[in-house]
Design an enzyme around this catalytic site. Structure first.
Site, short mmCIF file in Angstrom:
data_model
loop_
_atom_site.label_atom_id
_atom_site.label_comp_id
_atom_site.label_asym_id
_atom_site.label_seq_id
_atom_site.Cartn_x
_atom_site.Cartn_y
_atom_site.Cartn_z
N ASP A 91 11.65 2.56 12.75
CA ASP A 91 10.90 1.44 13.33
C ASP A 91 9.88 1.99 14.32
O ASP A 91 10.26 2.63 15.32
CB ASP A 91 11.91 0.50 14.03
CG ASP A 91 11.24 -0.75 14.60
OD1 ASP A 91 10.00 -0.76 14.76
OD2 ASP A 91 11.98 -1.71 14.88
N LEU B 216 0.84 -1.20 0.00
CA LEU B 216 0.00 0.00 0.00
C LEU B 216 0.88 1.25 0.00
O LEU B 216 0.59 2.23 -0.71
CB LEU B 216 -0.92 -0.02 1.23
CG LEU B 216 -1.81 1.18 1.45
CD1 LEU B 216 -2.74 1.43 0.26
CD2 LEU B 216 -2.64 1.01 2.73
N TYR C 38 -3.87 -11.66 15.64
CA TYR C 38 -3.67 -10.53 14.72
C TYR C 38 -4.85 -9.56 14.82
O TYR C 38 -4.67 -8.35 15.01
CB TYR C 38 -3.53 -11.05 13.28
CG TYR C 38 -3.66 -9.97 12.22
CD1 TYR C 38 -2.67 -9.00 12.07
CD2 TYR C 38 -4.77 -9.92 11.38
CE1 TYR C 38 -2.79 -8.01 11.10
CE2 TYR C 38 -4.89 -8.94 10.41
CZ TYR C 38 -3.90 -7.98 10.27
OH TYR C 38 -4.02 -7.00 9.33
N LYS D 1 -4.97 -5.69 16.11
CA LYS D 1 -5.36 -4.59 15.22
C LYS D 1 -6.52 -3.79 15.84
O LYS D 1 -6.56 -2.57 15.74
CB LYS D 1 -5.75 -5.11 13.84
CG LYS D 1 -4.60 -5.66 13.01
CD LYS D 1 -3.57 -4.63 12.61
CE LYS D 1 -4.01 -3.76 11.45
NZ LYS D 1 -2.89 -2.88 10.99
#
Ligand SMILES: NC(=O)c1ccc[n+]([C@@H]2O[C@H](COP(=O)([O-])OP(=O)(O)OC[C@H]3O[C@@H](n4cnc5c(N)ncnc54)[C@H](OP(=O)(O)O)[C@@H]3O)[C@@H](O)[C@H]2O)c1
Length: 286
Positions: free
Chosen positions: A34, A12, A123, A127
């Site tokens: 990072d 993306l 995951y 998120k």
């Protein structure tokens, strides 16, 4: 517009870099930058003083996340909170990406932004935690849930994207076992990047679902890929249980772009048209 773009060489990220060419984009690359190093991250972003920060970074190898909950939370939630705090400090808006996997699939019709999430994997939980941190810390945010991304650069985390992987395996003579009970909307990062460019100028902050239109299973998506390529493929339809991935995925995670339509954002094309465009750009078809 002065924009910091995190993960600028990702799938993306690289399409955003192209699309936002008219803006003053400051690309940042891992591992030099990072997001899990809060002090360095803060000083870099403060030094650049952007109006907008776009974060495409994620730990999103979904099956691997099951064994690495700490790392998943570090990248997908804690670092996102740290980034949101920096944005608040300099009054920048934050564009952050989340996932269709925050839903459990039980609804069986397209999910709206205000449907209650119920994540099924490490995951997805991490998120969703990232989403909550963004909403808790900031007022000026664009939180974008999207689905099944594919783009010319290929996912950096995953090494490639679904389309390229199946094309390569098929050409190597592999029989492809593909799940036929997970309903999704594969989404072109090129189109998503164009909509993001529009969205950040709208100043209509909030949570958005942004995907191509329509729905299909991964199996029917694969069939469409080979049909457009005019290639024979040995595809075997399997269900998720038989496929046996480590992380549970929702059986239905189609998103409705409801808020985007309400604010008059340009519509997305149907997934099969976006796929054709991708294959053209990639030089797979003419
Ligand atoms: N891919 C999908 O199907 C999908 C579906 C729904 C939502 N999303 C979400 O969409 C977003 C973009 O996905 P994508 O497919 O474009 O991902 P991608 O290609 O893997 O790009 C992520 C970028 O972030 C960088 N990065 C990774 N860890 C970092 C860190 N700790 N600090 C700074 N940069 C870091 C990566 O660099 P390295 O590769 O060098 O590590 C890469 O450049 C993510 O938030 C993802 O969760 C993706």
């Amino acid at each position: 517009m002065k924009i910091v773009l995190i993960g600028a060489d990702g799938q993306l990220g690289s399409d955003l870099l192209k699309t936002l060419g008219e803006d003053d984009v400051l690309p940042l690359y891992y591992p030099k930058f990072d997001i899990t190093e809060p002090e360095k991250c803060r000083s870099v972003v403060l030094g650049l003083a952007p109006e907008v920060v776009i974060n495409t970074a994620a730990y999103h190898r979904v099956d691997e996340c099951e064994d690495h909950p700490k790392e998943s939370f570090q990248v997908n939630a804690i670092a996102v909170r740290d980034l949101a705090l920096v944005c608040r400090e300099i009054d920048a808006s934050l564009v952050h990406f989340s996932t269709d996997y925050v839903f459990d699939g039980a609804k069986r019709s397209p999910y709206l932004e205000d449907d209650p999430p119920n994540p099924l994997s490490v995951y997805a939980v991490s998120k969703l935690a990232g989403e909550f941190f963004v909403r808790q810390v900031l007022k000026k945010y664009f939180l974008v849930r999207t689905c099944g991304l594919y783009g010319v650069a290929g996912s950096k985390e995953k090494g490639t994207n679904f389309v390229e992987r199946i094309v390569e395996l098929n050409r190597a003579g592999t029989i492809l076992r593909i799940v036929n009970d997970q309903w999704v909307t594969p989404t072109s990062t090129q189109e998503l990047a164009q909509r993001i460019s529009e969205l950040i100028r709208s100043r209509h902050y909030g949570l958005y679902h942004l995907t191509n239109e329509g729905e299909c299973t991964w199996y029917s998506f694969a069939r469409q890929v080979f049909s457009l390529l005019g290639e024979e493929a040995r595809l075997v339809s399997v269900d998720s249980l038989t496929y046996g991935a480590k992380a549970r995925r929702p059986l239905y995670s189609v998103l409705e772009n409801k808020r985007a339509k309400e604010i008059g954002l340009k519509g997305f094309s149907p997934w099969n048209e976006a796929l054709k465009d991708y294959l053209l750009v990639k030089g797979h078809i003419r």
